[in-house]
Design an enzyme around this catalytic site. Structure first.
Site, mmCIF file in Angstrom:
data_model
loop_
_atom_site.group_PDB
_atom_site.id
_atom_site.type_symbol
_atom_site.label_atom_id
_atom_site.label_comp_id
_atom_site.label_asym_id
_atom_site.label_seq_id
_atom_site.Cartn_x
_atom_site.Cartn_y
_atom_site.Cartn_z
ATOM 1 N N GLN A 108 -44.627 47.340 30.100
ATOM 2 C CA GLN A 108 -45.336 45.691 29.818
ATOM 3 C C GLN A 108 -45.498 45.002 28.518
ATOM 4 O OE1 GLN A 108 -44.129 42.548 31.677
ATOM 5 N NE2 GLN A 108 -42.518 43.283 32.962
ATOM 6 N N SER A 109 -45.266 45.906 27.662
ATOM 7 C CA SER A 109 -45.852 45.379 26.341
ATOM 8 C C SER A 109 -45.802 44.299 25.616
ATOM 9 C CB SER A 109 -45.659 47.082 25.091
ATOM 10 O OG SER A 109 -46.105 46.612 24.247
#
Ligand SMILES: *Cc1c(COP(=O)(O)O)cnc(C)c1O
Length: 333
Positions: A75-76
């Protein structure tokens, strides 16, 4: 300090706002809390990586690169914004996503993963959490080179010296706003991850003799290693910009008691902070960075670290798209 000598692409026009949080300040009955809205920076859905990418993408273009590669958690936010900057510049983008357990990356997940698809990522590569990051970047870069590409690898969080210039510039932006708006802050709070944000801010404030303490709230590592990472970057940025005053160890403070049980893993303080900011101020924090950093600020205030009348600035570094991948955490009771 002369930042104009570094090539820069401009993605955000003008400073991000500083807002006073009256209802949150009143609820905590402590200092007056202000927020710097770096969540409103440009590129898809905003956040602190946009400031770093202004310098990183200019460097990639100056080197004639045609493909950027970077690495981050599934989920960067950094991956999302690097991809958005690549799209804006007409470059290709490959992302390496690190999984703490096999199958953690779910291509059908919401939040940033949905945005990777919408923005048209060219390649997603998976690597195990705790892998050798430079080796992974080199592996993908070599494969692209073999296909005739000119890749530009960007380390975790864009926290190189060049990327961190974005936050040295932000320090000067904050000082200008303090002067123009007549506000003297007693401290600045920021989340501390890969350390470029914190390191760049410290370098910028120290270079300007601002005497403004920065308190970082670690989201992933203990105080000693986080402080060392911030210190090293602050020094290197100071050298790169030719500052006559450079950071000292005493300019670096990181709190490490707010990220347990681990990077990206929810805790009650984070959940409280996200809910408070949403319900009192209509501002969305994120579960990985700003939620934990705000939990740190709230706890420091409750412990009496600041008195009424003092002014504390919280840097909102963005990340709210990740909220949608943590729906169950906030809806659970
Ligand atoms: C990357 C990130 C941070 C941490 O910044 P670093 O420069 O890596 O320390 C903070 N907040 C958000 C939302 C981020 O995406």
């Amino acid at each position: 300090m002369n930042l104009a000598k570094f090539p820069r692409r401009i993605y955000t026009h003008g400073p991000t706002p500083i807002e006073r949080l009256d209802r949150l300040s009143e609820a905590l009955d402590g200092p007056t809390i202000y927020i710097k809205r770096d969540d409103t920076l440009e590129l898809t859905a905003g956040g602190n990586k946009t400031r770093k990418l202004e310098f990183l993408m200019a460097d990639a273009l100056a080197q004639g690169c045609d493909t950027v590669i970077t690495i981050g958690a599934p989920q960067s936010n950094h991956c999302r914004l690097t991809l958005a900057a690549a799209v804006r510049e007409g470059l290709h983008c490959h992302l390496i996503l690190t999984e703490n357990e096999p199958g953690q990356y779910d291509p059908m997940a919401s939040g940033n993963n949905l945005l990777f698809e919408l923005l048209g990522v060219e390649g997603i590569h998976l690597a195990p959490g705790g892998c050798d990051v430079p080796a992974e970047l080199t592996r993908v870069a070599d494969a692209l080179r073999a296909e005739g590409r000119k890749p530009y690898p960007i380390p975790v969080g864009g926290s190189t010296v060049i990327g961190s210039l974005g936050y040295a510039a932000c320090a000067e932006e904050i000082l200008r706003q303090m002067f123009e708006q007549g506000i003297a802050f007693d401290a600045v709070y920021t989340p501390t991850g890969s350390a470029g944000t914190h390191g760049g801010l410290v370098a910028g404030f120290v270079a300007n003799d601002a005497d403004l303490p920065v308190v970082g709230v670690s989201v992933m590592r203990d105080r000693a290693s986080a402080e060392e990472a911030v210190y090293q970057l602050a020094r290197q940025v100071g050298e790169a910009v030719g500052a006559s005053h450079k950071a000292d160890h005493s300019d670096v403070e990181v709190l490490d008691q707010y990220y347990a049980p681990g990077y990206g893993k929810p805790n009650p303080g984070m959940i409280e902070a996200v809910k408070l900011l949403a319900s009192l101020e209509g501002i969305l924090l994120d579960p990985v960075y700003t939620g934990k950093a705000m939990a740190g600020l709230i706890d420091q205030i409750r412990q009496g670290r600041y008195r009424k009348g003092q002014k504390v600035l919280f840097l909102h570094t963005g990340g709210s798209p990740a909220l949608y991948a943590y729906k169950d955490v906030f809806l659970a009771r």
